[in-house]
Write an enzyme that holds these catalytic residues in place. Structure first.
Site, mmCIF file in Angstrom:
data_model
loop_
_atom_site.group_PDB
_atom_site.id
_atom_site.type_symbol
_atom_site.label_atom_id
_atom_site.label_comp_id
_atom_site.label_asym_id
_atom_site.label_seq_id
_atom_site.Cartn_x
_atom_site.Cartn_y
_atom_site.Cartn_z
ATOM 1 N N THR A 72 34.540 47.258 38.519
ATOM 2 C CA THR A 72 34.961 48.168 37.254
ATOM 3 C C THR A 72 35.255 49.531 37.873
ATOM 4 O O THR A 72 35.927 50.196 37.607
ATOM 5 C CB THR A 72 33.537 47.939 36.307
ATOM 6 N N GLN A 168 39.363 37.960 40.794
ATOM 7 C CA GLN A 168 39.618 36.389 40.391
ATOM 8 C C GLN A 168 40.348 35.482 41.595
ATOM 9 O O GLN A 168 40.294 34.269 41.368
ATOM 10 C CB GLN A 168 40.166 36.074 39.024
ATOM 11 N N SER A 188 35.268 42.297 44.027
ATOM 12 C CA SER A 188 33.754 42.197 43.436
ATOM 13 C C SER A 188 33.204 40.898 44.088
ATOM 14 O O SER A 188 33.524 39.715 44.243
ATOM 15 C CB SER A 188 33.921 42.006 41.946
ATOM 16 N N ALA A 189 31.861 41.433 44.410
ATOM 17 C CA ALA A 189 31.264 40.374 45.167
ATOM 18 C C ALA A 189 30.469 39.274 44.460
ATOM 19 O O ALA A 189 30.576 38.089 44.814
ATOM 20 C CB ALA A 189 29.985 41.075 45.910
ATOM 21 N N HIS A 190 30.126 39.413 43.291
ATOM 22 C CA HIS A 190 29.525 38.235 42.330
ATOM 23 C C HIS A 190 30.541 37.129 41.730
ATOM 24 O O HIS A 190 30.050 36.209 41.374
ATOM 25 C CB HIS A 190 28.565 38.947 41.297
ATOM 26 N N THR A 226 24.148 56.977 47.587
ATOM 27 C CA THR A 226 23.394 55.927 48.803
ATOM 28 C C THR A 226 23.871 54.732 48.817
ATOM 29 O O THR A 226 24.046 53.903 47.583
ATOM 30 C CB THR A 226 21.975 55.909 48.607
ATOM 31 N N CYS A 312 33.182 40.026 28.552
ATOM 32 C CA CYS A 312 32.947 41.155 27.768
ATOM 33 C C CYS A 312 33.477 40.652 26.336
ATOM 34 O O CYS A 312 33.082 41.403 25.237
ATOM 35 C CB CYS A 312 33.864 42.208 28.190
HETATM 36 N N1 PLP Z 1 38.526 42.512 37.031
HETATM 37 C C1 PLP Z 1 38.445 41.006 36.900
HETATM 38 C C2 PLP Z 1 39.615 40.372 36.931
HETATM 39 C C3 PLP Z 1 37.088 40.531 36.333
HETATM 40 O O1 PLP Z 1 36.909 39.039 36.166
HETATM 41 C C4 PLP Z 1 35.940 41.258 36.360
HETATM 42 C C5 PLP Z 1 34.624 40.753 36.183
HETATM 43 O O2 PLP Z 1 34.292 40.318 35.205
HETATM 44 C C6 PLP Z 1 36.239 42.692 36.651
HETATM 45 C C7 PLP Z 1 37.303 43.159 36.888
HETATM 46 C C8 PLP Z 1 34.933 43.574 36.975
HETATM 47 O O3 PLP Z 1 34.162 43.127 37.798
HETATM 48 P P1 PLP Z 1 32.742 43.719 37.956
HETATM 49 O O4 PLP Z 1 31.748 42.898 37.320
HETATM 50 O O5 PLP Z 1 32.406 43.936 39.747
HETATM 51 O O6 PLP Z 1 32.610 45.401 37.717
#
Ligand code: PLP
Length: 367
Positions: A72, A168, A188-190, A226, A312
Site C-alpha cells: 500500500t 500476487q 509485500s512480504a505477507h 526507523t 478490503c
Molecule cells: N496489491 C495487491 C495486488 C494486493 O493483493 C495487496 C494486498 O492485499 C496489496 C497491494 C497491499 O499490500 P499490503 O498489505 O502490503 O499493503
C-alpha cells in the site's frame, strides 16, 4: 466445528516457521540500524542481508531495493510521484492504487480478466503521452497473470515510465525487473510467508522515486522512518525461500483444479480466468442464487476462511470491482468467492472443503 480451514492465502499467507524463528531472534536484539555503535551495526547487517536476498530474487543491485511498510505504501509512493500527470492503470488494480487519491485513467480488461491490449494501444495513441503506466503482475482476485512485459514495451515506446504491483506474482512464478521491463515494482512480504507490515519498492537503475515519508535519512534518504529490522529480516528470508521453490507453488494447481471440478458440478457456479494463465493457488468464481455475505458467513460458521474478493471488499454485498471490469453484472443474489491456497494446503483439506461445499449447497441452493 472440529477444524478450521484456511483458504485465504491471497489476503495473507501463513508465515513460514523459519521466518518466525528469525523474526523472534532479531526482535530479541537491540539496536537502531542508523546508530554507528556495534548494536546499530548489527541491526544494519540484518537489513543489508535482507536487501541482498530480495535483490537476488529479482536480479537487481541491492541499492535498487527500498524497504517500506508494504505494498500500500509502495503503490502510494509510486502514484504520488506522478500526481497531476497522465496515468494509465488497469481497471483491476488493487484498492491501494484505485483509491490512493491520485487521478488515473483505467485500461479495460477482457472478460477473462486480462488487460485489453487493443484498448491500451488506442489509449496510448489518443491524448498526450502518459507519464506512468501501471499494470499488476497478477490479479489478487482472479490470479490472472497480466502481459506486463508487452505492456511495458508499448508504454516505453510511448515515453512512459512503467510500474507493476507484483504482490500476487512475486515468489509464485519467476520474473525479474528486467524481464518485465518496468521502472518500479512493489512487493509485500505477507503474501509469501513473510511478516505483515513490511514490503519493498524495487526501482530501475537511475530512477529517483518520490519521497513519501520525509524526515530521517533511512533507506538512502528515500524513505524516512526507523526500519522494521525484524520484519525486514523476515521478508528477506521469505523472499529467498519463496523464489527458490516455485515448483512447490505450481503444484497447488492440481489441488485448485480439484476444487473447481467439484464446485462446478453445481450449474450455478462460474469460474473466472480458467482459460488464461493464472497463479496456481487461486480460484475465483461466482455462485448464482445466494448473496455474498450469506455465503461467506456460512463458510465461516463451518470454520472455513474464504473471501468474496480482495480482503478490503470481503463481506461487502457489492460486486467485486474486478468482476465488474470483466463485464459481470451486479446482482444481489450473485455471490463471488475467492479460494486461495497456501503452500501447505493439503489434499485432505481440499476434500474437507469440498464436503463442506456439498453441505452448504444443499442448504443454501437447495441442490
Ligand atoms: N496489491 C495487491 C495486488 C494486493 O493483493 C495487496 C494486498 O492485499 C496489496 C497491494 C497491499 O499490500 P499490503 O498489505 O502490503 O499493503
Amino acid at each position: 466445528m472440529d477444524k478450521k480451514l484456511y483458504f485465504d492465502a491471497n489476503a495473507t499467507a501463513r508465515i513460514r516457521p523459519e521466518v518466525i524463528s528469525l523474526v523472534v531472534e532479531v526482535m530479541g536484539e537491540v539496536g537502531n540500524a542508523s546508530s554507528p555503535h556495534s548494536f546499530g551495526r548489527e541491526a544494519r547487517k540484518r537489513i543489508e542481508t535482507a536487501r541482498r536476498q530480495v535483490a537476488a530474487t529479482l536480479n537487481v543491485d541491492a541499492q535498487q531495493v527500498i524497504f517500506n511498510s508494504g505494498a500500500t505504501e509502495g503503490n502510494t509512493t509510486v502514484f504520488k510521484g506522478f500526481e497531476g500527470k497522465r496515468i494509465l492503470a488497469s481497471a483491476i488494480e488493487h484498492p491501494s492504487i484505485m483509491d490512493c487519491g491520485v487521478a488515473l485513467e483505467t485500461i479495460p480488461v477482457t472478460s477473462d480478466g486480462v488487460v485489453d491490449l487493443d484498448a491500451f494501444k488506442k489509449m496510448l495513441s489518443s491524448g498526450p503521452s502518459p507519464a506512468l503506466v501501471s499494470v499488476m503482475t497478477a490479479n489478487n482476485e482472479t490470479g490472472v497473470i497480466q502481459p506486463v512485459a508487452e505492456i511495458a514495451k508499448l508504454a516505453k515506446d510511448a515515453g512512459a515510465m512503467v510500474h507493476s504491483d507484483a504482490v500476487q506474482g512475486y515468489g509464485r512464478f519467476a520474473f525479474t525487473r528486467e524481464s518485465l521491463g518496468v521502472d518500479f515494482l512493489t512487493l509485500s512480504a505477507h503474501k509469501i510467508g513473510g511478516p505483515q507490515g513490511v514490503g519493498a519498492m524495487v526501482i530501475a537503475p537511475g530512477v529517483t522515486p518520490y519521497k513519501l515519508l520525509q524526515g530521517g535519512g533511512q533507506e538512502r534518504r528515500q524513505r524516512g522512518g526507523t526500519e522494521n529490522v525484524a520484519g525486514i529480516a523476515g521478508f528477506g528470508l521469505a523472499a529467498e525461500m519463496a523464489c527458490s521453490s516455485f515448483e512447490k507453488f505450481q503444484s497447488l494447481g492440481a489441488l485448485r483444479d480439484r476444487i473447481e471440478v467439484h464446485f462446478q458440478t453445481s450449474p450455478r457456479v462460474t469460474v473466472y480466468g480458467a482459460n488464461v494463465p493464472r497463479t496456481a493457488n487461486t480460484s475465483f468464481m461466482t455462485i448464482k442464487g445466494v448473496p455474498n455475505d450469506t455465503l461467506l458467513m456460512a463458510f465461516d460458521l463451518e470454520g472455513v476462511a474464504v473471501s468474496a474478493g480482495s480482503a478490503c471488499s470481503s463481506g461487502s454485498t457489492r460486486l467485486s470491482n474486478v468482476l465488474g471490469a470483466m463485464g459481470v453484472v451486479s446482482d444481489p443474489l450473485l455471490a463471488s468467492l475467492r479460494i486461495s491456497l497456501g503452500i501447505n494446503t493439503t489434499e485432505k483439506e481440499v476434500e474437507e472443503l469440498c464436503a463442506i461445499w456439498d453441505k452448504l449447497r444443499a442448504r443454501l441452493l437447495k441442490e
